[in-house]
Scaffold this motif. Structure first.
Motif, PDB file in Angstrom:
ATOM      1  N   ARG A 113       0.714   9.228  -5.231  1.00 45.88           N
ATOM      2  CA  ARG A 113       0.332  10.310  -4.314  1.00 45.88           C
ATOM      3  C   ARG A 113      -0.060  11.544  -4.954  1.00 45.88           C
ATOM      4  O   ARG A 113      -1.042  12.093  -4.215  1.00 45.88           O
ATOM      5  CB  ARG A 113       1.694  10.585  -3.329  1.00 45.88           C
ATOM      6  CG  ARG A 113       1.626  11.779  -2.340  1.00 45.88           C
ATOM      7  CD  ARG A 113       2.825  11.871  -1.541  1.00 45.88           C
ATOM      8  NE  ARG A 113       3.192  11.319  -0.646  1.00 45.88           N
ATOM      9  CZ  ARG A 113       4.205  11.410   0.351  1.00 45.88           C
ATOM     10  NH1 ARG A 113       5.023  12.551   0.235  1.00 45.88           N
ATOM     11  NH2 ARG A 113       4.439  10.588   1.245  1.00 45.88           N
ATOM     12  N   TRP A 141       0.690  -1.162   0.016  1.00 52.16           N
ATOM     13  CA  TRP A 141       0.075  -0.001   0.041  1.00 52.16           C
ATOM     14  C   TRP A 141       0.720   1.286   0.017  1.00 52.16           C
ATOM     15  O   TRP A 141       0.769   2.223  -0.894  1.00 52.16           O
ATOM     16  CB  TRP A 141      -0.931   0.050   1.303  1.00 52.16           C
ATOM     17  CG  TRP A 141      -1.678   1.353   1.340  1.00 52.16           C
ATOM     18  CD1 TRP A 141      -1.430   1.872   2.571  1.00 52.16           C
ATOM     19  CD2 TRP A 141      -2.508   1.923   0.520  1.00 52.16           C
ATOM     20  NE1 TRP A 141      -2.199   3.031   2.773  1.00 52.16           N
ATOM     21  CE2 TRP A 141      -2.832   3.410   1.279  1.00 52.16           C
ATOM     22  CE3 TRP A 141      -2.815   1.946  -0.869  1.00 52.16           C
ATOM     23  CZ2 TRP A 141      -3.729   4.190   0.784  1.00 52.16           C
ATOM     24  CZ3 TRP A 141      -3.821   2.714  -1.513  1.00 52.16           C
ATOM     25  CH2 TRP A 141      -3.963   3.902  -0.643  1.00 52.16           C
ATOM     26  N   ILE A 151      -3.647  10.573  -5.794  1.00 53.30           N
ATOM     27  CA  ILE A 151      -4.255  10.087  -4.746  1.00 53.30           C
ATOM     28  C   ILE A 151      -4.873  11.465  -3.645  1.00 53.30           C
ATOM     29  O   ILE A 151      -5.670  11.322  -3.165  1.00 53.30           O
ATOM     30  CB  ILE A 151      -3.700   8.981  -4.192  1.00 53.30           C
ATOM     31  CG1 ILE A 151      -3.558   7.695  -4.965  1.00 53.30           C
ATOM     32  CG2 ILE A 151      -4.473   8.627  -2.844  1.00 53.30           C
ATOM     33  CD1 ILE A 151      -2.878   6.500  -4.576  1.00 53.30           C
ATOM     34  N   TYR A 184       1.001   4.207  -3.003  1.00 53.83           N
ATOM     35  CA  TYR A 184       0.562   5.331  -2.610  1.00 53.83           C
ATOM     36  C   TYR A 184       1.811   6.288  -2.790  1.00 53.83           C
ATOM     37  O   TYR A 184       1.614   7.438  -3.467  1.00 53.83           O
ATOM     38  CB  TYR A 184       0.394   5.314  -0.972  1.00 53.83           C
ATOM     39  CG  TYR A 184      -0.076   6.913  -0.686  1.00 53.83           C
ATOM     40  CD1 TYR A 184      -1.402   7.400  -0.817  1.00 53.83           C
ATOM     41  CD2 TYR A 184       0.766   7.629   0.110  1.00 53.83           C
ATOM     42  CE1 TYR A 184      -1.751   8.670  -0.557  1.00 53.83           C
ATOM     43  CE2 TYR A 184       0.636   9.076   0.389  1.00 53.83           C
ATOM     44  CZ  TYR A 184      -0.689   9.308  -0.066  1.00 53.83           C
ATOM     45  OH  TYR A 184      -1.311  10.928   0.193  1.00 53.83           O
ATOM     46  N   PRO A 221      -1.097   7.613   5.157  1.00 53.02           N
ATOM     47  CA  PRO A 221       0.214   7.271   4.654  1.00 53.02           C
ATOM     48  C   PRO A 221       1.136   8.346   4.453  1.00 53.02           C
ATOM     49  O   PRO A 221       2.492   7.840   4.339  1.00 53.02           O
ATOM     50  CB  PRO A 221      -0.510   6.857   3.334  1.00 53.02           C
ATOM     51  CG  PRO A 221      -1.882   7.596   3.108  1.00 53.02           C
ATOM     52  CD  PRO A 221      -2.485   7.458   4.448  1.00 53.02           C
TER      53      PRO A 221
END
Length: 140
Positions: free
Chosen positions: A22, A14, A25, A18, A83
Motif C-alpha cells: 500500500r 489483490w 502503490i 495491496y 482497495p
C-alpha cells in the motif's frame, strides 16, 4: 471452473498484495475513477494479478477475446472497488480475513504444486561455464 470462486480468489489475492504494498502503490500515478470507484488502473490490477495467480494468464486470452476493454474485465471479475475502502471494511469486520501471504503459493485455482524458490538448490554457473569453448564431450 467456479466463477464465484475465481472472483473471490482474485479479490483476496489483490487485497493481500495491496495491503502489503500500500505505501508505494498509493503514491503511484495509476489511480483512476471507474463507474464511481477510485482504484488503480485496470492494467495495473491485471498485471499484478497475472503474477499472483498464474492460471489467470491462461484465462486472459479467452477473456480478452470476449472483451478487450480492461475496465470491463475488471468489472466482470468483481474488482472495481477502492482497495483502501475494502480493506478498512475488512479490518473493521474481521481483522483476520486476509492471509498474510499471497494466494499464489496456496494454489487456489488447482495449480500443480511447485517447490518454493527458497528450497530449490542454487545452480553454480561457474561450474557450467566452458572457458576453453570445447564443449562437454570429447571430440577429435
Amino acid at each position: 471452473m467456479n466463477v464465484q470462486y475465481l472472483r473471490k480468489s482474485l479479490k483476496i489475492a489483490w487485497l493481500t498484495y495491496y495491503r502489503e504494498n500500500r505505501a508505494w502503490i498509493a503514491r503511484l500515478g495509476v489511480w483512476v475513477d471507474c463507474a464511481g470507484q477510485r482504484r488503480p488502473s485496470s492494467g495495473f490490477i491485471l498485471g499484478t494479478l497475472s503474477t499472483l495467480e498464474p492460471q489467470l494468464t491462461s484465462l486472459l486470452p479467452l477473456i480478452v477475446d470476449l472483451s478487450n476493454d480492461p475496465d470491463r474485465i475488471i468489472l466482470a471479475l468483481g474488482l472495481n472497488f477502492n482497495p483502501d475502502d475494502e480493506l478498512d471494511e475488512l479490518d473493521d469486520d474481521a481483522p483476520k480475513m486476509l492471509p498474510s501471504r499471497t494466494l499464489a503459493s496456496e494454489t487456489p485455482l488447482d495449480l500443480p504444486e511447485t517447490k518454493p524458490a527458497s528450497k530449490v538448490p542454487a545452480v553454480r554457473l561457474s561450474s557450467k561455464i566452458d572457458e576453453a569453448c570445447t564443449g562437454v564431450g570429447e571430440r577429435d
